[in-house]
Write an enzyme that holds these catalytic residues in place. Sequence first.
Site, PDB file in Angstrom:
ATOM      1  N   GLU A  97      37.717  35.576  30.660  1.00  0.00           N
ATOM      2  CA  GLU A  97      38.487  34.953  32.727  1.00  0.00           C
ATOM      3  C   GLU A  97      39.175  33.966  31.930  1.00  0.00           C
ATOM      4  OE1 GLU A  97      34.646  33.641  34.388  1.00  0.00           O
ATOM      5  OE2 GLU A  97      33.070  35.067  34.152  1.00  0.00           O
TER       6      GLU A  97
ATOM      7  N   ASP B 127      35.693  22.250  32.428  1.00  0.00           N
ATOM      8  CA  ASP B 127      34.100  21.534  32.052  1.00  0.00           C
ATOM      9  C   ASP B 127      34.269  21.412  30.770  1.00  0.00           C
ATOM     10  OD1 ASP B 127      33.325  24.047  31.671  1.00  0.00           O
ATOM     11  OD2 ASP B 127      32.090  24.120  32.552  1.00  0.00           O
TER      12      ASP B 127
ATOM     13  N   ARG C  46      24.403  18.249  36.071  1.00  0.00           N
ATOM     14  CA  ARG C  46      25.264  17.594  35.389  1.00  0.00           C
ATOM     15  C   ARG C  46      25.908  16.263  35.742  1.00  0.00           C
ATOM     16  NH1 ARG C  46      29.517  21.554  33.791  1.00  0.00           N
ATOM     17  NH2 ARG C  46      30.768  21.023  35.121  1.00  0.00           N
TER      18      ARG C  46
END
Length: 418
Positions: free
Chosen positions: A277, A284, A360
């Site tokens: 991808e 991140d 997160r």
Amino acid sequence: MQFTTPLKHNSVKIMLLGSGELGKEVAIEAQRLGIEVIAVDRYPNAPAHLVANESYVIDMKDKSQVLETILRVKPTYILPEIEAINIEALFEAEALGFTVIPNAEAVNKTMNRKNIRKFAAEELGLKTSGYRFVKTLDELKEAAEHIGFPCVIKPVMSSSGHGQSVARTYEDIENSFEIAKEARGDASELIIEEFIDFDYEITLLTARNEKETVFCEPIGHIQKDGDYIFSWQPMEMSETAKKRAQEIAKKITDGLGGRGIFGVELFIKGDEVYFSEVSPRPHDTGMVTMITQSQSEFALHVRAVLGLPLGFRFYGGGASAAYKAKSESFNPVFDIEEECFAEDSYIRIFGKPESHKGRRMAVVLTFGEAQEALKRAKTLIEKIKDRDYRETVEEKAAQEENEESNIFRKIANILLGK
């Protein structure tokens, strides 16, 4: 290039569409160059809102709201920082003369796994796993028998690995279908992929400004349920595999065009490299670059957007560990042991206004030889704790009562002429 001052008639303006922890770091880097930052998100007090010159809360999937905000602000550059944005608004803004980073078509291709996989495999000829697209459970069952087991099932549209699962046997298919169905939102299709028994996977951060393309050292990472929890840099790999990874990254980013940093995800099997991808924005797993490089991925992103030189120095190995909340809280509070503030480590608390289990909330960064740094990051992340839900419900009630008292106090002072 000329540099300006924020909040002036001639200010260079960056609009962030998505204002999470990655957008916050982009905002900080942009402001270091005197750029005015406008942060937009779907909820108030998002991390980048806290450091921006101006902030807006809108429905990011509503075309009219996105366009109205763009026309009101008139940004020099529009930086989509999340997938969940109305793509028609970006195309229309581009048609009106606004600069979308990297460009609206690149955002359109990468926000949808079907679009980017067909582009990479069928138009660019990049090596990928086998894949098929399906809409129904029956189609999924048929495709799984064709692809073989184990296989990976994902929504064509989702972020941070949401809705992704591995079906190891035919009996797992229905459960995988339900997991994907919950996460796919407006997307009606799923992608089913051949499971590649890869040795490891990497993120190859690739920055381009239409004059040059540079690569960061490859980043290794560990994911859980499709979401990153640990990353380290550099990932040890053969020179042959590294060269092939860079060739693939350049081909996909050249194909997408525009300026900015791209997080190219790749599977490595020996010296073979498979495209997985790509994200047209900071990644991140790349938060580790805040401790390993003279120019982090966020600084490189801003430089690429502005057309500035992309040279940087790699200081040395490092690692990152994401802290995910263990409970729900309306007023997040963290207990952090002093060991987390050692000379070879940083901690970054994102400042999200609420937490829920698995969200997160912070990241630990450690410097040193990659595997040693990773071991240290895994130790330090256990030194962080967050408060439980019942305690913060009481805190929220007290906070609301205090805010109400402050409002009445201000009204009284106005009436008394104070």
